[in-house]
Scaffold this motif. Structure first.
Motif, PDB file in Angstrom:
ATOM      1  N   GLU A  82       2.046   2.375  -9.155  1.00  0.00           N
ATOM      2  CA  GLU A  82       0.756   1.676  -9.116  1.00  0.00           C
ATOM      3  C   GLU A  82       0.140   1.765  -7.714  1.00  0.00           C
ATOM      4  O   GLU A  82       0.090   0.792  -6.979  1.00  0.00           O
ATOM      5  CB  GLU A  82       0.937   0.213  -9.496  1.00  0.00           C
ATOM      6  N   PRO A  83      -0.350   2.949  -7.359  1.00  0.00           N
ATOM      7  CA  PRO A  83      -0.869   3.139  -6.001  1.00  0.00           C
ATOM      8  C   PRO A  83      -2.147   2.348  -5.711  1.00  0.00           C
ATOM      9  O   PRO A  83      -2.503   2.187  -4.550  1.00  0.00           O
ATOM     10  CB  PRO A  83      -1.127   4.646  -5.927  1.00  0.00           C
ATOM     11  N   ASN A  84      -2.808   1.849  -6.717  1.00  0.00           N
ATOM     12  CA  ASN A  84      -4.074   1.144  -6.505  1.00  0.00           C
ATOM     13  C   ASN A  84      -3.982  -0.365  -6.684  1.00  0.00           C
ATOM     14  O   ASN A  84      -5.004  -1.031  -6.818  1.00  0.00           O
ATOM     15  CB  ASN A  84      -5.147   1.703  -7.450  1.00  0.00           C
ATOM     16  N   LYS A  85      -2.773  -0.913  -6.669  1.00  0.00           N
ATOM     17  CA  LYS A  85      -2.677  -2.370  -6.787  1.00  0.00           C
ATOM     18  C   LYS A  85      -3.209  -3.002  -5.499  1.00  0.00           C
ATOM     19  O   LYS A  85      -3.201  -2.390  -4.436  1.00  0.00           O
ATOM     20  CB  LYS A  85      -1.249  -2.809  -7.096  1.00  0.00           C
ATOM     21  N   SER A  86      -3.650  -4.238  -5.607  1.00  0.00           N
ATOM     22  CA  SER A  86      -4.150  -4.932  -4.417  1.00  0.00           C
ATOM     23  C   SER A  86      -3.243  -6.104  -4.086  1.00  0.00           C
ATOM     24  O   SER A  86      -2.575  -6.668  -4.953  1.00  0.00           O
ATOM     25  CB  SER A  86      -5.581  -5.416  -4.628  1.00  0.00           C
ATOM     26  N   ARG A 115       0.815  -1.225   0.000  1.00  0.00           N
ATOM     27  CA  ARG A 115       0.000   0.000   0.000  1.00  0.00           C
ATOM     28  C   ARG A 115       0.848   1.275   0.000  1.00  0.00           C
ATOM     29  O   ARG A 115       0.316   2.385   0.044  1.00  0.00           O
ATOM     30  CB  ARG A 115      -1.002  -0.018   1.134  1.00  0.00           C
ATOM     31  N   ARG A 145      -2.481  -5.989 -10.405  1.00  0.00           N
ATOM     32  CA  ARG A 145      -1.876  -4.744 -10.861  1.00  0.00           C
ATOM     33  C   ARG A 145      -2.922  -3.645 -10.875  1.00  0.00           C
ATOM     34  O   ARG A 145      -4.115  -3.898 -11.024  1.00  0.00           O
ATOM     35  CB  ARG A 145      -1.276  -4.926 -12.259  1.00  0.00           C
ATOM     36  N   ALA A 146      -2.484  -2.420 -10.735  1.00  0.00           N
ATOM     37  CA  ALA A 146      -3.381  -1.275 -10.614  1.00  0.00           C
ATOM     38  C   ALA A 146      -4.339  -1.147 -11.787  1.00  0.00           C
ATOM     39  O   ALA A 146      -5.485  -0.755 -11.624  1.00  0.00           O
ATOM     40  CB  ALA A 146      -2.565   0.006 -10.464  1.00  0.00           C
ATOM     41  N   GLN A 147      -3.876  -1.499 -12.976  1.00  0.00           N
ATOM     42  CA  GLN A 147      -4.734  -1.392 -14.155  1.00  0.00           C
ATOM     43  C   GLN A 147      -5.804  -2.479 -14.170  1.00  0.00           C
ATOM     44  O   GLN A 147      -6.711  -2.442 -14.979  1.00  0.00           O
ATOM     45  CB  GLN A 147      -3.909  -1.490 -15.442  1.00  0.00           C
ATOM     46  N   GLY A 148      -5.687  -3.471 -13.301  1.00  0.00           N
ATOM     47  CA  GLY A 148      -6.671  -4.549 -13.244  1.00  0.00           C
ATOM     48  C   GLY A 148      -6.534  -5.573 -14.341  1.00  0.00           C
ATOM     49  O   GLY A 148      -7.304  -6.519 -14.420  1.00  0.00           O
TER      50      GLY A 148
END
Length: 123
Positions: free
Chosen positions: A57-61, A17, A82-85
């Protein structure tokens, strides 16, 4: 979960995160080394790489699927999206502890194919 397992999961979640500096300060020993083939084996190089990844990639899970603790080692099996989904990666981290700090880490990953014939999936 066991104490080392909790620390390993917390460390990896914090790094994913973007709380990389705090994760290293809290969980990593000064003599830490790692085995990631993309970075020199010192702590600072890996920390910088993880910080760059978090910025890129701040939105990767990071979703932990399984853990296993044996002696001074903890294995964490996770799904990283990955953030791009577009890409999911099955990742195994193995962390070695000494006096409740991470002193060594290995990681391996495999992109999860979208059209896999395996109905059981990666997890």
């Amino acid at each position: 979960m066991n104490t080392h397992t909790n620390a390993a999961v917390e460390f990896l979640q914090m790094c994913a995160r973007g709380d990389v500096a705090e994760a290293f300060a809290k969980h990593v020993a000064p003599d830490f080394r790692h085995h990631n083939a993309w970075f020199p084996d010192d702590q600072e190089a890996l920390k910088q790489g993880m910080e760059q990844s978090a910025r890129d990639e701040p939105n990767k899970s990071f979703d932990v699927k399984q853990t296993l603790e044996s002696g001074d080692r903890v294995m964490v099996f996770s799904n990283v999206q990955r953030a791009q989904g577009e890409t999911n990666i099955a990742v195994v981290h193995i962390l070695r502890f000494h006096h409740d700090q991470i002193v060594e880490m290995w990681d391996v990953g495999q992109v999860i194919p979208k059209d896999s014939p395996n109905q059981s999936g990666m997890f």
